[in-house]
Design an enzyme around this catalytic site. Structure first.
Site, mmCIF file in Angstrom:
data_model
loop_
_atom_site.group_PDB
_atom_site.id
_atom_site.type_symbol
_atom_site.label_atom_id
_atom_site.label_comp_id
_atom_site.label_asym_id
_atom_site.label_seq_id
_atom_site.Cartn_x
_atom_site.Cartn_y
_atom_site.Cartn_z
ATOM 1 N N ILE A 1 0.816 -1.214 0.000
ATOM 2 C CA ILE A 1 0.000 0.000 0.000
ATOM 3 C C ILE A 1 0.852 1.267 0.000
ATOM 4 C CG2 ILE A 1 -1.682 1.340 1.339
ATOM 5 C CD1 ILE A 1 -2.948 -1.405 2.097
ATOM 6 N N ASP B 1 11.182 1.716 7.562
ATOM 7 C CA ASP B 1 10.751 0.321 7.608
ATOM 8 C C ASP B 1 11.996 -0.544 7.744
ATOM 9 O OD1 ASP B 1 9.862 -2.301 7.185
ATOM 10 O OD2 ASP B 1 8.203 -1.628 5.931
ATOM 11 N N ARG C 1 -4.020 0.201 11.033
ATOM 12 C CA ARG C 1 -4.731 -0.418 12.144
ATOM 13 C C ARG C 1 -4.747 0.557 13.316
ATOM 14 N NH1 ARG C 1 -6.518 -3.344 8.873
ATOM 15 N NH2 ARG C 1 -6.452 -5.633 8.763
ATOM 16 N N ASP D 1 -8.631 6.609 9.360
ATOM 17 C CA ASP D 1 -9.644 5.683 8.869
ATOM 18 C C ASP D 1 -9.888 4.554 9.860
ATOM 19 O OD1 ASP D 1 -11.441 4.694 6.765
ATOM 20 O OD2 ASP D 1 -10.019 3.024 6.620
ATOM 21 N N GLU E 1 -13.318 -1.173 16.695
ATOM 22 C CA GLU E 1 -14.006 -1.271 15.409
ATOM 23 C C GLU E 1 -15.425 -0.712 15.470
ATOM 24 O OE1 GLU E 1 -13.431 -2.205 12.183
ATOM 25 O OE2 GLU E 1 -11.306 -2.180 12.687
ATOM 26 N N HIS F 1 -13.413 3.214 8.805
ATOM 27 C CA HIS F 1 -12.664 2.054 8.297
ATOM 28 C C HIS F 1 -13.180 1.708 6.901
ATOM 29 C CE1 HIS F 1 -10.351 -1.831 9.576
ATOM 30 N NE2 HIS F 1 -9.951 -1.341 8.418
#
Length: 327
Positions: free
Chosen positions: A157, A176, A237, A261, A266, A286
């Site tokens: 992504i 990363d 997340r 997002d 949740e 989300h």
């Protein structure tokens, strides 16, 4: 016949799985959504060779109660709902769908950046609520070509995010530790260490998976090392962010805007959530993953992954825990 059980509550697009799987697979759709009920999950999956899942709790206890299970196939990119160590020890393979919705999420992340960068909510409120017409209401606005965007994580992504940002002339850096420098360089993205990443980024776009090392990764200690007024975007997340610390950073002005997002929960209580009802925070439900074509393609990808694994074509299956067949 190979028994495939589908446990997700999201059954839209399931016809694409049926159409893709060959005749040697029998697809069984869960009769009742199990939620977080481990006993129901065990009961529904007792005869499964393969389970297609998303947010169901495949704990060590559940996995140990499913002696026939050979493969857990997740319908999304994330797979943190499974006890990966237990699955590996039991010889149960875990696959995800790494190509699923990568373009949609990349579009969404950049849309959040652009909405903040161009102050769309501010202008909308000025016109709709205050009936004020002023193009220069915020003199601090900078063009995208003058910004440095830091991508936390550099998987499928964020690689797509980088392509989109570079079209604006934006400088893109990444942190990363698991991606070789030559990979980021091949996308014209500079890989930097964490301290440099936090010091240089005007915008931070989070693309971290949930692991023991990344839970609450973005916390006060990290926000304090960022540039003053940094913009924080999260389409990965919710668990990778300490929400209280982000709210504090927003209150202090350390973080000027956030585009989110995902939240920790949740199903958040939007009446009381610490990040809701803020003029400098955009929250979407989300929804970054969603498009009609993404749902279709993701279901086909999951079915193809199952067939690749179960038919021994392991190189074509995105196995995340190295298991090559249950003993």
């Amino acid at each position: 016949m190979i028994q495939v059980y589908y446990t997700s509550k999201h059954t839209d697009g399931i016809e694409y799985i049926r159409e893709t799987l060959t005749d040697q697979y029998q697809l069984n759709v869960r009769p009742v959504h199990v939620g977080n009920d481990e006993d129901m999950l065990i009961d529904q999956c007792r005869d499964a060779d393969v389970v297609i899942c998303d947010f169901e709790p495949f704990t060590k206890r559940v996995l140990e109660a499913l002696p026939k299970l050979k493969l857990l196939q997740f319908t999304g990119v994330g797979f943190n709902e499974v006890d990966l160590e237990a699955a590996t020890n039991l010889g149960i393979a875990v696959c995800n769908t790494p190509q699923y919705c990568k373009n949609e999420v990349a579009d969404h992340a950049v849309a959040l950046m652009l909405a903040i960068n161009r102050r769309l909510l501010m202008f909308h409120k000025m016109i709709q609520e205050e009936e004020t017409w002023s193009a220069v209401a915020d003199p601090s606005m900078k063009p995208m070509r003058e910004l440095t965007v830091g991508l936390a994580g550099f998987g499928n992504i964020p690689k797509e995010v980088a392509k989109r940002l570079q079209a604006f002339g934006t400088r893109v850096i990444t942190f990363d530790p698991y991606v070789p420098e030559e990979v980021s360089r091949s996308f014209d993205v500079e890989k930097v260490e964490l301290d440099e990443f936090l010091r240089q980024a005007d915008y931070i776009s989070c693309h971290l998976p949930v692991t023991p090392d990344t839970v609450s990764f973005f916390r006060k200690e990290i926000f304090d090392q960022c540039k003053d007024g940094v913009v924080f975007i999260n389409t990965s997340r919710g668990a990778v962010v300490n929400e209280a610390d982000l709210a504090d950073a927003l209150d202090r002005g350390k973080v000027s805007y956030a585009g989110l997002d995902v939240l920790n929960d949740e199903h958040p209580d939007l009446h009381t959530h610490v990040l809701a009802h803020r003029e400098n925070v955009i929250i979407t439900p989300h929804a970054a993953f969603y498009s009609a074509s993404a749902r279709k393609n993701g279901r086909i990808e999951a079915a193809q992954s199952i067939m690749s694994y179960m038919e021994g074509r392991y190189a074509q299956a995105p196995v995340r825990n190295g298991v090559r067949g249950r003993k």
